[in-house]
Design a protein around this motif. Structure first.
Motif, mmCIF file in Angstrom:
data_model
loop_
_atom_site.group_PDB
_atom_site.id
_atom_site.type_symbol
_atom_site.label_atom_id
_atom_site.label_comp_id
_atom_site.label_asym_id
_atom_site.label_seq_id
_atom_site.Cartn_x
_atom_site.Cartn_y
_atom_site.Cartn_z
ATOM 1 N N GLN A 161 0.816 -0.898 -0.097
ATOM 2 C CA GLN A 161 0.272 0.316 0.383
ATOM 3 C C GLN A 161 0.910 1.743 0.089
ATOM 4 O O GLN A 161 0.424 2.535 -0.456
ATOM 5 C CB GLN A 161 -0.699 0.368 1.241
ATOM 6 N N ALA A 181 -9.745 -11.602 -3.486
ATOM 7 C CA ALA A 181 -10.135 -10.244 -2.934
ATOM 8 C C ALA A 181 -9.979 -9.765 -1.843
ATOM 9 O O ALA A 181 -9.798 -8.551 -2.036
ATOM 10 C CB ALA A 181 -11.878 -10.852 -2.626
ATOM 11 N N ARG A 182 -8.995 -10.145 -1.156
ATOM 12 C CA ARG A 182 -8.601 -9.424 0.298
ATOM 13 C C ARG A 182 -7.429 -8.615 -0.442
ATOM 14 O O ARG A 182 -7.440 -7.086 0.256
ATOM 15 C CB ARG A 182 -8.177 -9.902 1.219
ATOM 16 N N ASN A 183 -6.963 -9.280 -1.114
ATOM 17 C CA ASN A 183 -5.107 -8.157 -1.693
ATOM 18 C C ASN A 183 -5.907 -7.243 -2.822
ATOM 19 O O ASN A 183 -5.702 -6.504 -2.537
ATOM 20 C CB ASN A 183 -4.601 -9.189 -2.464
ATOM 21 N N ILE A 184 -7.294 -7.757 -3.336
ATOM 22 C CA ILE A 184 -7.375 -5.962 -4.176
ATOM 23 C C ILE A 184 -8.169 -5.346 -3.748
ATOM 24 O O ILE A 184 -7.980 -3.952 -3.779
ATOM 25 C CB ILE A 184 -8.715 -7.399 -5.053
ATOM 26 N N ARG A 185 -8.876 -5.794 -2.696
ATOM 27 C CA ARG A 185 -9.507 -4.082 -1.592
ATOM 28 C C ARG A 185 -8.143 -4.071 -1.253
ATOM 29 O O ARG A 185 -8.272 -2.541 -0.673
ATOM 30 C CB ARG A 185 -9.714 -5.223 -0.754
ATOM 31 N N SER A 186 -7.870 -3.932 0.028
ATOM 32 C CA SER A 186 -5.815 -3.676 -0.148
ATOM 33 C C SER A 186 -5.671 -2.766 -1.203
ATOM 34 O O SER A 186 -4.725 -1.675 -0.755
ATOM 35 C CB SER A 186 -5.106 -5.035 0.778
ATOM 36 N N ASN A 187 -5.317 -3.345 -2.325
ATOM 37 C CA ASN A 187 -4.828 -2.450 -2.991
ATOM 38 C C ASN A 187 -4.751 -1.321 -3.214
ATOM 39 O O ASN A 187 -4.854 -0.227 -3.766
ATOM 40 C CB ASN A 187 -5.199 -3.282 -4.358
ATOM 41 N N ILE A 188 -6.729 -1.000 -3.150
ATOM 42 C CA ILE A 188 -7.435 -0.142 -3.700
ATOM 43 C C ILE A 188 -7.608 1.111 -2.481
ATOM 44 O O ILE A 188 -7.512 2.263 -3.103
ATOM 45 C CB ILE A 188 -9.070 -0.113 -3.783
ATOM 46 N N GLU A 189 -7.095 0.609 -0.922
ATOM 47 C CA GLU A 189 -8.063 1.590 -0.116
ATOM 48 C C GLU A 189 -5.725 2.126 0.732
ATOM 49 O O GLU A 189 -5.159 1.869 1.410
ATOM 50 C CB GLU A 189 -7.430 0.632 0.932
#
Length: 220
Positions: A161, A181-189
């Motif tokens: 991040q 999905a967990r990493n995809i969400r993290s990459n957006i945050e």
């Protein structure tokens, strides 16, 4: 075809999507530039893509490929056309014969390979920069780097991040790949904090000119 299903199931209007496809090296060697795009359009279920790119500056072929891509752009089958893995000398050779400047150039960029001269050159020509391997494949030199770890602790973010935020503040487009999905969400945050100018310089200083993927000048 999975992407086609996703487009259909999403319910998002086509004009709100930005779809990218590219011609492979093999298709460049075969001279099948139009066929490559036509096949992609058929599989995606759309009559145009927003960006059509070539994957590699294939020696003795990529300029011819580009000229055919320009025709597809003029026909409206691709709203924009771009390149990938091009050094400055590849771009300069392209400029000498091309009618259009590429909209984008995607090439390896991460804190271990900052690529400032090439980034600056592209921007001077109005070419947007996409960072390939933007989080450096989570290389140990990045995950255990003291500067990145310190920033990670300060902002309560993980190292990827911090790196993605550094790209964002540099104005480099990133499309990190993940199947989780967990990493995809993290990459957006990454939009709830900001690195200071001094912190940006510290991340810049991580650079070792360490290439983790293939060099376009030394790769078959």
């Amino acid at each position: 075809r999975l992407i086609r299903r996703g487009i259909c199931w999403s319910g998002v209007p086509r004009e709100e999507l930005f779809i990218i496809t590219r011609i492979s090296n093999q298709q460049q060697w075969e001279g099948d530039v139009r066929g490559s795009l036509t096949n992609s359009l058929n599989e995606l279920g759309t009559d145009y893509v927003d960006l059509y790119m070539f994957h590699w500056p294939v020696p003795d072929v990529y300029i011819k490929t580009w000229k055919e891509m320009e025709l597809l752009h003029k026909e409206g089958l691709a709203k924009a056309i771009g390149v990938a893995n091009c050094h400055q000398h590849h771009l300069e050779a392209l400029f000498a014969e091309a009618s259009e400047i590429p909209a984008v150039n995607e090439f390896e960029i991460h804190p271990l390979m900052r690529q400032e001269p090439l980034v600056s050159f592209c921007r001077s020509k109005g070419i947007a920069v996409i960072g390939y391997t933007p989080i450096g494949r989570c290389h140990e030199k990045l995950l255990h780097n003291p500067v990145l770890k310190e920033l990670s602790m300060k902002y309560g973010k993980n190292v990827p991040q911090i790196i993605l935020r550094w790209h964002f503040q540099r104005g480099v487009i990133t499309i990190p790949r993940s199947t989780k999905a967990r990493n995809i969400r993290s990459n957006i945050e990454i939009f709830d904090f900001e690195l200071s100018a001094d912190e940006m310089r510290k991340v810049d200083g991580v650079n070792e000119d360490l290439r983790l993927r293939y060099d376009p000048d030394n790769c078959d």
